[in-house]
Design an enzyme around this catalytic site. Structure first.
Site, PDB file in Angstrom:
ATOM      1  N   GLU A 132       5.432  19.655 -26.223  1.00 33.12           N
ATOM      2  CA  GLU A 132       5.655  18.342 -25.607  1.00 33.12           C
ATOM      3  C   GLU A 132       4.942  17.188 -26.308  1.00 33.12           C
ATOM      4  OE1 GLU A 132       4.810  18.496 -21.410  1.00 33.12           O
ATOM      5  OE2 GLU A 132       6.481  19.848 -21.003  1.00 33.12           O
ATOM      6  N   GLU A 161       9.340  26.324 -20.435  1.00 30.05           N
ATOM      7  CA  GLU A 161       8.553  26.111 -19.207  1.00 30.05           C
ATOM      8  C   GLU A 161       9.488  25.667 -18.101  1.00 30.05           C
ATOM      9  OE1 GLU A 161       5.289  23.313 -19.370  1.00 30.05           O
ATOM     10  OE2 GLU A 161       4.544  24.210 -21.219  1.00 30.05           O
TER      11      GLU A 161
HETATM   12  C1  FCB Z   1       3.925  20.542 -18.835  1.00 28.28           C
HETATM   13  C2  FCB Z   1       2.819  21.127 -19.692  1.00 28.28           C
HETATM   14  C3  FCB Z   1       2.138  22.310 -19.095  1.00 28.28           C
HETATM   15  C4  FCB Z   1       1.928  22.141 -17.608  1.00 28.28           C
HETATM   16  C5  FCB Z   1       3.204  21.728 -16.924  1.00 28.28           C
HETATM   17  C6  FCB Z   1       3.092  21.579 -15.435  1.00 28.28           C
HETATM   18  O1  FCB Z   1       4.128  19.217 -19.162  1.00 28.28           O
HETATM   19  O2  FCB Z   1       3.345  21.506 -20.942  1.00 28.28           O
HETATM   20  O3  FCB Z   1       0.936  22.517 -19.790  1.00 28.28           O
HETATM   21  O4  FCB Z   1       0.888  21.302 -17.364  1.00 28.28           O
HETATM   22  O5  FCB Z   1       3.666  20.532 -17.470  1.00 28.28           O
END
Ligand code: FCB
Length: 459
Positions: A163, A354
């Site tokens: 990210e 994620e």
């Molecule tokens: C993302 C991050 C991860 C975590 C989630 C909730 O942006 O990559 O580390 O904090 O959010």
């Protein structure tokens, strides 16, 4: 629906969020250690000093992963743990930790998915200008080459940056994440450009040194938009809004991904950012645009959009949406539309690296009944499955997160895990969602019926 035969079910964490002991056994500081010293930056004054103590308890954690049946574990390497000053002297004990972690995973048939950078930038390199310094791309490439040299005999799944939208945007423009800077937009774009170069050079370093055939991407995120109806005009409005840059920030879906995959900055961004564009040397875009094996994306929520004759689109304020503990709306359709739109633009197989939710979970009589999380994943995965049925090549999924952890500026106040962590005792308790997820993995499909009924102990 059955997921594809080779679909990979995983869960994710990151180094600073779970490991603790950041400077143990010769490790160096990161910008998140620095952030922890700034009063008011992190809820409750929390830090990652102990976190989940995964640095010492990784074997127990790998056993839990195995109990759940995880096929892949996405984790990150702390750059300053292995190179305390970011460059130069190697901390062998730091490297040993990751080597042992990889071995423990492989012993349990869990594929390591390694992320090279998940925000714990070396403090010493921050003091040398951090991402503002063009040399940061070479620092990162050298660090990558070291990790490739030591781990690529056993690791083949690589993600370069996690990210950049967030650690550049929130870290360098808004100041809410490390290193806590509120810079002018020209400096933000300069830091972004160097991060992109770092990505490209890291991909080159992996391909040059990998002992096992590598499978490489970055993990991008962004500001996702979905059509509010099935009308073609609304779908088109969502598609174009999804890939448009309308604001002077980097939290969008193209500023990083387009150079990585298409070899150019998006035209609308270049126009809007004209006065702040970074220096782009000859060959930079060729360096940044390296062949990738998949497109990694982190997806949490999106906004609903409708076509509007005057402005092209309008955001629909939905009544009655559920909200997670982060205050993020529950919008399962984002797991259909984001993969679909990304695939149309980038033509790469897709991995959701994620996806998850924060919930106010607690242990009661040894049980954590997080039905809201089960319902969240059931609905999001159903949409992901729908994308697959419609021909989008989605090949894996890493649930965020394996365990409750240090949620950056929110400290320990937000729980994202499918394993509950008692921070006083470091006791781990599998939440009902972990049991449910183990059913999903074993069956390679989403169980029907009331999720709660399915949450029973792993034999
Ligand atoms: C993302 C991050 C991860 C975590 C989630 C909730 O942006 O990559 O580390 O904090 O959010």
């Amino acid at each position: 629906m059955k997921f594809p035969k080779d679909f990979v079910w995983g869960a994710a964490t990151s180094s600073y969020q779970v490991e603790g002991a950041p400077c143990a056994e010769g490790g160096g500081q990161s910008v998140w250690d620095m952030m922890g010293r700034h009063a008011g930056k992190i809820v409750g004054g929390d830090t990652g000093r102990v976190a989940c103590d995964h640095f010492h308890r990784y074997r127990e954690d790998v056993d839990l992963m195995s109990d759940i049946g995880l096929q892949a574990y996405r984790f990150s390497i702390s750059w300053p743990r292995v190179l305390p000053a970011g460059v130069g002297n190697i901390n062998q004990q730091g490297l040993d930790f990751y080597s042992k972690l990889v071995d423990a995973l492989l012993e349990k048939n869990i594929t390591p998915w390694l992320t090279l950078f998940h925000w714990d930038f070396p403090y010493q390199l921050y003091c040398r200008g951090g991402w503002l310094n063009r040399d940061s791309a070479d620092w990162f490439a050298d660090y990558t080459a070291l990790i490739v040299d030591r781990l690529s005999d056993r690791v083949s799944h690589w993600s370069t940056l996690n990210e950049p939208q967030v650690y550049i945007g929130q870290g360098h423009q808004q100041g809410t994440h490390a290193p806590g800077l509120e810079m002018g937009f020209a400096e933000v774009l300069r830091a972004a450009h160097h991060s992109l170069l770092a990505h490209g050079k890291a991909v080159q370093a992996i391909r040059a040194g990998a002992k096992k055939d590598p499978f490489i991407s970055a993990s991008n995120t962004g500001n996702f938009f979905m059509p509010d109806t099935d009308l073609e005009a609304d779908i088109e409005a969502a598609r174009s809004r999804n890939f448009a840059i309308l604001e002077k920030n980097v939290f969008n879906n193209t500023w990083f991904s387009d150079p990585m995959v298409l070899g150019q900055y998006p035209e609308d961004g270049v126009e809007l950012f004209a006065n702040d564009m970074p220096d782009i040397s000859a060959g930079d875009l060729e360096t940044i645009c390296q062949p990738l094996d998949y497109f990694g994306t982190n997806i949490y929520w999106g906004s609903y959009v409708r076509a509007n004759d005057e402005t092209g689109f309008e955001i629909v304020e939905k009544e009655g949406l559920a909200y997670t503990d982060m205050g993020w709306p529950v919008t399962p359709e984002v797991m259909y539309w984001a993969p679909k739109f990304y695939n149309e633009r980038y033509h790469l197989p897709l991995v959701v690296t994620e996806n998850g939710m924060a919930n106010s979970d607690y242990v009661h009589d040894g049980v954590v009944d997080d039905e809201a999380r089960i319902e969240f994943h059931r609905r999001y995965l159903a949409e992901y499955g729908r994308a697959i049925e419609d021909g989008v090549p989605c090949i894996g999924y890493a649930l965020w997160s394996l365990m409750d952890n240090f949620e950056w500026a929110e400290g320990y106040s937000k729980r994202f895990g499918i394993i509950h962590v008692d921070y006083e005792t470091q006791q781990r308790t599998l939440k009902n969602s972990a049991y449910w997820y183990s059913h999903v993995i074993a069956a390679n499909e989403i169980p029907s019926g009331r999720p709660r009924m399915l949450a029973k102990a792993i034999a």
